[in-house]
Scaffold this motif. Sequence first.
Motif, PDB file in Angstrom:
ATOM      1  N   THR A  27       0.997  -1.080   0.161  1.00 17.06           N
ATOM      2  CA  THR A  27      -0.058  -0.041   0.052  1.00 17.06           C
ATOM      3  C   THR A  27       0.886   1.235  -0.181  1.00 17.06           C
ATOM      4  N   LEU A  28       1.776   1.219   0.735  1.00 18.58           N
ATOM      5  CA  LEU A  28       2.880   2.491   1.014  1.00 18.58           C
ATOM      6  C   LEU A  28       3.463   2.560  -0.413  1.00 18.58           C
ATOM      7  N   SER A  29       3.810   1.478  -1.159  1.00 17.35           N
ATOM      8  CA  SER A  29       4.787   1.492  -2.460  1.00 17.35           C
ATOM      9  C   SER A  29       3.827   1.839  -3.300  1.00 17.35           C
ATOM     10  N   ILE A  30       2.477   1.446  -3.513  1.00 19.33           N
ATOM     11  CA  ILE A  30       1.719   2.136  -4.560  1.00 19.33           C
ATOM     12  C   ILE A  30       1.341   3.619  -4.276  1.00 19.33           C
ATOM     13  N   VAL A  31       1.172   4.086  -3.053  1.00 20.61           N
ATOM     14  CA  VAL A  31       1.093   5.469  -2.755  1.00 20.61           C
ATOM     15  C   VAL A  31       2.161   6.410  -3.129  1.00 20.61           C
ATOM     16  N   LEU A  32       3.575   5.851  -2.842  1.00 25.21           N
ATOM     17  CA  LEU A  32       4.697   6.487  -3.466  1.00 25.21           C
ATOM     18  C   LEU A  32       4.826   6.806  -4.948  1.00 25.21           C
ATOM     19  N   LEU A  33       4.535   5.178  -5.491  1.00 28.61           N
ATOM     20  CA  LEU A  33       4.746   5.107  -6.804  1.00 28.61           C
ATOM     21  C   LEU A  33       3.770   6.135  -7.694  1.00 28.61           C
ATOM     22  N   ILE A  34       2.419   6.290  -7.263  1.00 25.82           N
ATOM     23  CA  ILE A  34       1.478   6.999  -7.846  1.00 25.82           C
ATOM     24  C   ILE A  34       1.819   8.637  -7.476  1.00 25.82           C
ATOM     25  N   VAL A  35       2.438   9.041  -6.545  1.00 25.14           N
ATOM     26  CA  VAL A  35       2.966  10.592  -6.471  1.00 25.14           C
ATOM     27  C   VAL A  35       3.921  10.490  -7.166  1.00 25.14           C
ATOM     28  N   ILE A  36       5.142   9.875  -7.239  1.00 27.30           N
ATOM     29  CA  ILE A  36       6.225   9.994  -8.279  1.00 27.30           C
ATOM     30  C   ILE A  36       5.707  10.063  -9.587  1.00 27.30           C
ATOM     31  N   ASN A  37       4.762   9.265 -10.205  1.00 23.75           N
ATOM     32  CA  ASN A  37       4.342   9.181 -11.406  1.00 23.75           C
ATOM     33  C   ASN A  37       3.545  10.451 -11.593  1.00 23.75           C
ATOM     34  N   VAL A  38       2.755  10.844 -10.740  1.00 23.82           N
ATOM     35  CA  VAL A  38       2.298  12.066 -11.153  1.00 23.82           C
ATOM     36  C   VAL A  38       2.996  13.306 -11.174  1.00 23.82           C
ATOM     37  N   ILE A  39       4.022  13.604 -10.167  1.00 16.91           N
ATOM     38  CA  ILE A  39       5.059  14.481 -10.164  1.00 16.91           C
ATOM     39  C   ILE A  39       5.754  14.505 -11.598  1.00 16.91           C
ATOM     40  N   LEU A  40       6.203  13.391 -11.895  1.00 17.29           N
ATOM     41  CA  LEU A  40       6.725  13.237 -13.240  1.00 17.29           C
ATOM     42  C   LEU A  40       5.942  13.710 -14.543  1.00 17.29           C
ATOM     43  N   ARG A  41       4.934  13.232 -14.344  1.00 14.98           N
ATOM     44  CA  ARG A  41       3.903  13.512 -15.446  1.00 14.98           C
ATOM     45  C   ARG A  41       3.544  15.060 -15.634  1.00 14.98           C
ATOM     46  N   TYR A  42       3.410  15.749 -14.450  1.00 14.40           N
ATOM     47  CA  TYR A  42       2.662  17.135 -14.655  1.00 14.40           C
ATOM     48  C   TYR A  42       3.954  18.328 -14.581  1.00 14.40           C
ATOM     49  N   SER A  43       4.866  17.798 -13.912  1.00 13.20           N
ATOM     50  CA  SER A  43       6.102  18.811 -13.845  1.00 13.20           C
ATOM     51  C   SER A  43       7.136  18.501 -14.912  1.00 13.20           C
ATOM     52  N   MET A  44       7.374  17.382 -15.400  1.00 13.53           N
ATOM     53  CA  MET A  44       8.364  17.247 -16.522  1.00 13.53           C
ATOM     54  C   MET A  44       7.563  16.432 -17.612  1.00 13.53           C
ATOM     55  N   SER A  45       6.371  16.239 -17.804  1.00  9.39           N
ATOM     56  CA  SER A  45       5.851  15.615 -18.973  1.00  9.39           C
ATOM     57  C   SER A  45       6.281  14.123 -19.356  1.00  9.39           C
ATOM     58  N   LEU A  46       6.959  13.681 -18.135  1.00 10.42           N
ATOM     59  CA  LEU A  46       7.202  12.229 -18.340  1.00 10.42           C
ATOM     60  C   LEU A  46       6.372  11.271 -17.896  1.00 10.42           C
ATOM     61  N   GLY A  47       6.052  10.257 -18.647  1.00 12.21           N
ATOM     62  CA  GLY A  47       5.174   9.106 -18.346  1.00 12.21           C
ATOM     63  C   GLY A  47       5.774   7.950 -18.482  1.00 12.21           C
ATOM     64  N   SER A  48       5.473   6.855 -17.922  1.00 13.74           N
ATOM     65  CA  SER A  48       5.901   5.381 -18.302  1.00 13.74           C
ATOM     66  C   SER A  48       4.769   4.383 -18.026  1.00 13.74           C
ATOM     67  N   VAL A  49       4.675   3.623 -19.210  1.00 20.31           N
ATOM     68  CA  VAL A  49       3.570   2.553 -19.409  1.00 20.31           C
ATOM     69  C   VAL A  49       4.049   1.517 -18.220  1.00 20.31           C
ATOM     70  N   TRP A  50       5.161   1.049 -18.073  1.00 19.68           N
ATOM     71  CA  TRP A  50       5.641   0.338 -17.081  1.00 19.68           C
ATOM     72  C   TRP A  50       5.212   0.873 -15.735  1.00 19.68           C
ATOM     73  N   ALA A  51       5.435   2.122 -15.454  1.00 21.99           N
ATOM     74  CA  ALA A  51       5.268   2.563 -13.961  1.00 21.99           C
ATOM     75  C   ALA A  51       3.688   2.427 -13.671  1.00 21.99           C
ATOM     76  N   GLN A  52       2.912   2.845 -14.823  1.00 22.02           N
ATOM     77  CA  GLN A  52       1.451   2.736 -14.581  1.00 22.02           C
ATOM     78  C   GLN A  52       1.053   1.290 -14.599  1.00 22.02           C
ATOM     79  N   GLU A  53       1.701   0.279 -15.314  1.00 18.47           N
ATOM     80  CA  GLU A  53       1.116  -1.043 -15.105  1.00 18.47           C
ATOM     81  C   GLU A  53       1.630  -1.572 -13.939  1.00 18.47           C
ATOM     82  N   LEU A  54       2.715  -1.157 -13.246  1.00 18.07           N
ATOM     83  CA  LEU A  54       3.258  -1.453 -11.743  1.00 18.07           C
ATOM     84  C   LEU A  54       2.306  -0.907 -10.875  1.00 18.07           C
TER      85      LEU A  54
END
Length: 174
Positions: A27-54
């Motif tokens: 649960t903690l891992s999922i929250v951290l992963l989502i936060v990192i994905n959101v920050i990367l997506r909206y601040s640097m326009s970086l996204g990863s299919v692998w990270a979303q599937e994870l």
Amino acid sequence: MQKAPLVIAERIESVIDLFGKVASWLTLSIVLLIVINVILRYSMSLGSVWAQELEWHLLAAMILFGISFSLLRGDNVRVDLFYANYTPQKKYIVDLVSAILTIIIAVFFVKLSINYVGQSFSIGEKSPDPGGIPMRWLVKSLIPIGFSLLALQGFAEMLRVIMNRPDAGGKDHV
């Protein structure tokens, strides 16, 4: 000899508790992963299919490991409005039938999922998306594992219910 079923139940519950702790960390891992994905997506326009599937894979593991832990802790849904007013004998029957049904349903899902996982493994199933996670069969293998844990916890619940059966006078055995 009467304590043997309780020892078995305690051993099963210690295994379930371990998987519950794994689910908590997931649960903690999922929250951290989502936060990192959101920050990367909206601040640097970086996204990863692998990270979303994870995220989804970790969520599946968390749920499948957490179901049996939830039953162990008594966090499952009950209709306490009715149950609270039942006699000890009626509560015993409801608890016993619930434990037996839990085992039956969990075993049914294990049986259904074995071929599903086997087929996925035999074809080397992976994500259909470019950049996705390989070995999709690995996450699918969590289905029979999770439901096996649920069947085990259902069995432990059944043992506890049987060992604490109220006698005809309404008093519980110790």
